[in-house]
Design a protein around this motif. Structure first.
Motif, mmCIF file in Angstrom:
data_model
loop_
_atom_site.group_PDB
_atom_site.id
_atom_site.type_symbol
_atom_site.label_atom_id
_atom_site.label_comp_id
_atom_site.label_asym_id
_atom_site.label_seq_id
_atom_site.Cartn_x
_atom_site.Cartn_y
_atom_site.Cartn_z
ATOM 1 N N GLY A 18 0.832 -1.192 0.000
ATOM 2 C CA GLY A 18 0.000 0.000 0.000
ATOM 3 C C GLY A 18 0.870 1.247 0.000
ATOM 4 O O GLY A 18 1.990 1.246 0.505
ATOM 5 N N VAL A 19 0.362 2.323 -0.573
ATOM 6 C CA VAL A 19 1.111 3.574 -0.660
ATOM 7 C C VAL A 19 0.471 4.597 0.282
ATOM 8 O O VAL A 19 -0.743 4.785 0.282
ATOM 9 C CB VAL A 19 1.124 4.123 -2.099
ATOM 10 N N ALA A 20 1.317 5.214 1.094
ATOM 11 C CA ALA A 20 0.865 6.229 2.045
ATOM 12 C C ALA A 20 1.857 7.386 2.019
ATOM 13 O O ALA A 20 2.962 7.261 1.501
ATOM 14 C CB ALA A 20 0.786 5.631 3.452
ATOM 15 N N VAL A 21 1.442 8.506 2.568
ATOM 16 C CA VAL A 21 2.345 9.634 2.759
ATOM 17 C C VAL A 21 2.420 9.912 4.249
ATOM 18 O O VAL A 21 1.400 10.032 4.923
ATOM 19 C CB VAL A 21 1.894 10.892 1.989
ATOM 20 N N LEU A 22 3.639 9.980 4.735
ATOM 21 C CA LEU A 22 3.932 10.310 6.123
ATOM 22 C C LEU A 22 4.189 11.807 6.192
ATOM 23 O O LEU A 22 4.956 12.337 5.390
ATOM 24 C CB LEU A 22 5.179 9.537 6.560
ATOM 25 N N THR A 23 3.542 12.498 7.133
ATOM 26 C CA THR A 23 3.750 13.944 7.278
ATOM 27 C C THR A 23 4.042 14.289 8.733
ATOM 28 O O THR A 23 3.627 13.583 9.647
ATOM 29 C CB THR A 23 2.511 14.748 6.825
ATOM 30 N N ALA A 24 4.751 15.381 8.920
ATOM 31 C CA ALA A 24 5.037 15.904 10.265
ATOM 32 C C ALA A 24 5.257 17.404 10.149
ATOM 33 O O ALA A 24 5.601 17.912 9.078
ATOM 34 C CB ALA A 24 6.265 15.217 10.867
ATOM 35 N N GLN A 25 5.064 18.090 11.255
ATOM 36 C CA GLN A 25 5.295 19.527 11.297
ATOM 37 C C GLN A 25 6.655 19.779 11.929
ATOM 38 O O GLN A 25 6.914 19.324 13.044
ATOM 39 C CB GLN A 25 4.203 20.222 12.113
ATOM 40 N N ILE A 70 -0.389 9.867 8.855
ATOM 41 C CA ILE A 70 -0.279 8.849 7.816
ATOM 42 C C ILE A 70 -1.501 9.024 6.924
ATOM 43 O O ILE A 70 -2.641 8.920 7.395
ATOM 44 C CB ILE A 70 -0.282 7.411 8.389
ATOM 45 N N GLN A 71 -1.277 9.323 5.666
ATOM 46 C CA GLN A 71 -2.345 9.482 4.699
ATOM 47 C C GLN A 71 -2.385 8.269 3.796
ATOM 48 O O GLN A 71 -1.375 7.942 3.166
ATOM 49 C CB GLN A 71 -2.099 10.722 3.825
ATOM 50 N N LEU A 107 -2.178 17.444 7.184
ATOM 51 C CA LEU A 107 -2.976 16.372 6.584
ATOM 52 C C LEU A 107 -3.311 16.736 5.146
ATOM 53 O O LEU A 107 -3.738 17.862 4.868
ATOM 54 C CB LEU A 107 -4.257 16.147 7.392
ATOM 55 N N LEU A 108 -3.106 15.803 4.253
ATOM 56 C CA LEU A 108 -3.327 16.027 2.826
ATOM 57 C C LEU A 108 -4.792 15.840 2.463
ATOM 58 O O LEU A 108 -5.461 14.950 2.999
ATOM 59 C CB LEU A 108 -2.457 15.063 2.014
ATOM 60 N N ASP A 109 -5.273 16.652 1.551
ATOM 61 C CA ASP A 109 -6.661 16.574 1.106
ATOM 62 C C ASP A 109 -6.854 15.415 0.131
ATOM 63 O O ASP A 109 -5.937 15.050 -0.602
ATOM 64 C CB ASP A 109 -7.064 17.884 0.419
#
Length: 165
Positions: A18-25, A70-71, A107-109
């Protein structure tokens, strides 16, 4: 016996992830990276894990972050996955749509779902860093098909494909 990296890649290429995008500030703004190593570890307590390579430019931020998102990407988000996988790209610039979520996590739309997680453990494993996190917030997105990494490419999982599994 040591397994050669090329042999390992050849065996793992037909294994879909599965493909996800990890984000942090971070102090300098939001950061993120495409990951295919994301997995659910436990339902009670709700735990997930992911791994980032030593060479990831995002690792330093993730290492120090207490919270991250995690998106889960849909089949319609191939360009977004590629943007977040490209070194040096301004990943959060238009056309990327995003907003600040709980604990200031970017968080990505348009994703299939979002998790906001708190870091629990991290350890170095080979040439990667393994992170275990507790899931503190979840939100479902619009229904849709998943995006997977298979045979070295990003591919949609369609209802037709899923019904054959």
């Amino acid at each position: 016996m040591t397994v050669e990296a090329t042999a390992l890649r050849a065996v793992l290429r037909p294994h879909a992830s599965g493909v996800a995008v990890l984000t942090a500030q971070g102090e300098d703004g939001p950061a993120g990276v495409t990951i295919t190593s994301f997995t659910s570890l436990s339902a009670r307590p709700a735990l997930v894990s992911f791994a980032l390579a030593d060479t990831s430019g995002t690792w330093a931020l993730v290492r120090d972050a207490e919270w991250f998102g995690i998106q889960l990407l849909g089949a319609h988000q191939t360009e977004l996955a590629e943007r977040f996988a490209t070194r040096g790209a301004d990943r959060f610039a238009p056309p990327t749509g995003w907003h600040s979520g709980p604990h200031g996590v970017p968080l990505l739309d348009g994703c299939l779902g979002w998790l906001v997680c708190a870091r629990q453990q991290r350890s170095r494993v080979g040439d990667h860093h393994l992170v275990v996190a507790s899931v503190e917030h979840v939100r479902e997105g619009a229904p849709g098909e998943s995006l997977v990494h298979l045979h070295g490419r990003l591919r949609p999982v369609t209802s037709t494909t899923a019904s054959r599994i």
